[in-house]
Motif scaffolding. Structure first.
Motif, PDB file in Angstrom:
ATOM      1  N   UNK A  19     -13.116 -51.012 -19.180  1.00  0.00           N
ATOM      2  CA  UNK A  19     -14.409 -50.411 -19.531  1.00  0.00           C
ATOM      3  C   UNK A  19     -14.500 -50.158 -21.032  1.00  0.00           C
ATOM      4  N   UNK A  20     -13.372 -49.767 -21.626  1.00  0.00           N
ATOM      5  CA  UNK A  20     -13.347 -49.516 -23.064  1.00  0.00           C
ATOM      6  C   UNK A  20     -13.627 -50.785 -23.859  1.00  0.00           C
ATOM      7  N   UNK A  21     -13.189 -51.925 -23.331  1.00  0.00           N
ATOM      8  CA  UNK A  21     -13.374 -53.201 -24.023  1.00  0.00           C
ATOM      9  C   UNK A  21     -14.747 -53.798 -23.737  1.00  0.00           C
ATOM     10  N   UNK A  22     -15.246 -53.586 -22.517  1.00  0.00           N
ATOM     11  CA  UNK A  22     -16.410 -54.359 -22.053  1.00  0.00           C
ATOM     12  C   UNK A  22     -17.685 -53.557 -21.870  1.00  0.00           C
ATOM     13  N   UNK A  23     -17.645 -52.242 -22.057  1.00  0.00           N
ATOM     14  CA  UNK A  23     -18.820 -51.411 -21.798  1.00  0.00           C
ATOM     15  C   UNK A  23     -20.048 -51.931 -22.543  1.00  0.00           C
ATOM     16  N   UNK A  24     -19.833 -52.342 -23.773  1.00  0.00           N
ATOM     17  CA  UNK A  24     -20.894 -52.922 -24.588  1.00  0.00           C
ATOM     18  C   UNK A  24     -20.220 -53.686 -25.724  1.00  0.00           C
ATOM     19  N   UNK A 147     -12.849 -44.068 -24.521  1.00  0.00           N
ATOM     20  CA  UNK A 147     -12.045 -45.039 -25.275  1.00  0.00           C
ATOM     21  C   UNK A 147     -12.913 -46.126 -25.915  1.00  0.00           C
ATOM     22  N   UNK A 148     -14.020 -46.463 -25.252  1.00  0.00           N
ATOM     23  CA  UNK A 148     -14.962 -47.423 -25.849  1.00  0.00           C
ATOM     24  C   UNK A 148     -15.507 -46.887 -27.165  1.00  0.00           C
ATOM     25  N   UNK A 149     -15.924 -45.623 -27.160  1.00  0.00           N
ATOM     26  CA  UNK A 149     -16.467 -45.038 -28.384  1.00  0.00           C
ATOM     27  C   UNK A 149     -15.403 -44.891 -29.473  1.00  0.00           C
TER      28      UNK A 149
END
Length: 419
Positions: A19-24, A147-149
């Motif tokens: 999710x951290x890599x692919x959220x946006x 983690x995405x942010x």
């Protein structure tokens, strides 16, 4: 049974990192405004306008995307969505006019209409049925978004430096991360049972039953209204932020550092959403809207009045920190609330209906935001949008007060699928 348990554990273990890599998109958003205006010579109002077209395409794709997820399964759809994301960024790199941008948004809408359903549904299906299912989802989703942010904050600082060297370098970096997300999605295991033969008539009947349930649920209507209005404003402010900073004379490297700072704020909001929920309880979403509204009005006023550049920069940064902190909190909490009282049969339809609401309001807000940016400066546009949002927020808070955040026993039978 043991094999399915292992698959659940594997999906739950992978999800937060994936999710951290692919959220946006990673790398891209810090320099998107600069890249499109300075390198591609596209106007600020057209950049906002492309977001409106994206929202329209998202609305069109929702029902086909929901059918596709039910037919192909969440894993295959998640993989497909990530592949489309790679194609989108490549199109952006070659965009020379609004027409190409609109086609790129068409591809991006295909990507996220699928991913918005399949990603969250995949992890919902992977979590065992327990009393703490909502809390587990909230923790996994919250960790991934946090983690995405954080990843964004790091790459945004780098993108400002790389942009000065060559504006295409950070865009290429975004392509690389999209490819990495595609590779990671191959590691997920299918949990739910796929529909081997999709009968359109039966699917239409089931979908209609789901729509009737959703339409009767005052709780879901409240969530859809909140999600639509808040998402439209957050997306618009993402563009207005860069435009306002450019208007006051902020250098490119400083802009990307500020974007990194607000990304960290969003990460903190995602991490602290449980504490935020516990503190505000049934007023959590109302608090998110009020913090956002006040911050928009203050940022617009600061950009309009004649004060020193350094003071303006600090105050505007603080305002956008508060906006993105609220965004981090609201995104996770809204996803959690949507999954309450829902089973597998209705879950994808709820997510699809939520996506339609989000994109309908985003389209309306983007068209208005683009029009304002075409006739006046960014500061004035923000003040006008802030006043409109304040009036809307007060009305929405009054509407949600008796329909959302109640105790389970206080909801009617129409709020629980199957009753």
């Amino acid at each position: 049974m043991e094999e399915k348990t292992k698959a659940r554990k594997q999906n739950m273990k992978m999800y937060s990192l994936y999710r951290a890599i692919s959220c946006d998109l990673v790398f891209f958003y810090a320099i998107e405004f600069l890249f499109l205006t300075q390198v591609k010579n596209i106007s600020a109002s057209d950049i906002v306008l492309k977001g409106a077209f994206y929202s329209i395409f998202m609305i069109i794709f929702q029902i086909p995307a929901s059918m596709m997820v039910d037919k192909l399964g969440t894993r295959k759809c998640t993989i497909l969505g990530n592949v489309l994301n790679v194609i989108y960024i490549v199109l952006i790199m070659g965009a020379e006019n609004l027409g190409v941008l609109i086609f790129a948004e068409f591809i991006s809408a295909m990507c996220f209409s699928i991913k918005d359903i399949s990603d969250r549904a995949l992890i919902q299906y992977s979590i065992p049925k327990t009393k703490k299912q909502g809390e587990i989802f909230s923790k996994l989703e919250g960790k991934g978004i946090k983690n995405y942010y954080l990843l964004n904050a790091i790459t945004y600082v780098c993108s400002g430096i790389l942009y000065v060297i060559n504006p295409y370098i950070p865009v290429i970096g975004s392509v690389c991360f999209a490819i990495l997300a595609t590779v990671m999605s191959l590691g997920f295991q299918e949990i739910e049972e796929k529909i081997e033969k999709l009968e359109i008539k039966k699917y239409g009947t089931d979908l209609w039953e789901g729509i009737k349930f959703i339409s009767k649920s005052q709780r879901l209507r409240s969530l859809f209204l909140y999600a639509g209005i808040s998402w439209g404003i957050f997306c618009l402010m993402g563009t207005y932020r860069s435009s306002l900073l450019v208007d006051i004379g902020t250098p490119e490297q400083i802009i990307t550092i500020i974007v990194a700072i607000v990304s960290i704020a969003a990460s903190i909001g995602s991490k602290r959403q449980l504490q935020f929920h516990e503190y505000f309880r049934n007023k959590a979403l109302s608090a998110v809207l009020m913090i956002t509204t006040i911050s928009i009005l203050v940022a617009g006023l600061v950009g309009m009045i004649n004060i020193s550049y350094s003071v303006s920069l600090v105050l505007i940064t603080i305002c956008f920190v508060m906006i993105d902190f609220s965004k981090g909190v609201g995104e996770v909490l809204a996803s959690r609330y949507l999954g309450n009282f829902a089973n597998k049969k209705i879950l994808t339809q709820i997510y699809a209906a939520n996506a339609i609401s989000r994109n309908l309001f985003r389209a309306i807000i983007s068209f208005l935001g683009s029009y304002l940016l075409g006739i006046t400066n960014t500061a004035n546009s923000m003040i006008i949008m802030g006043i409109i949002l304040l009036i809307t927020t007060l009305g929405l808070i009054a509407y949600m007060k008796t329909r959302l955040g109640l105790k389970p026993q206080e909801y009617s039978k129409n709020e629980i699928w199957g009753n």
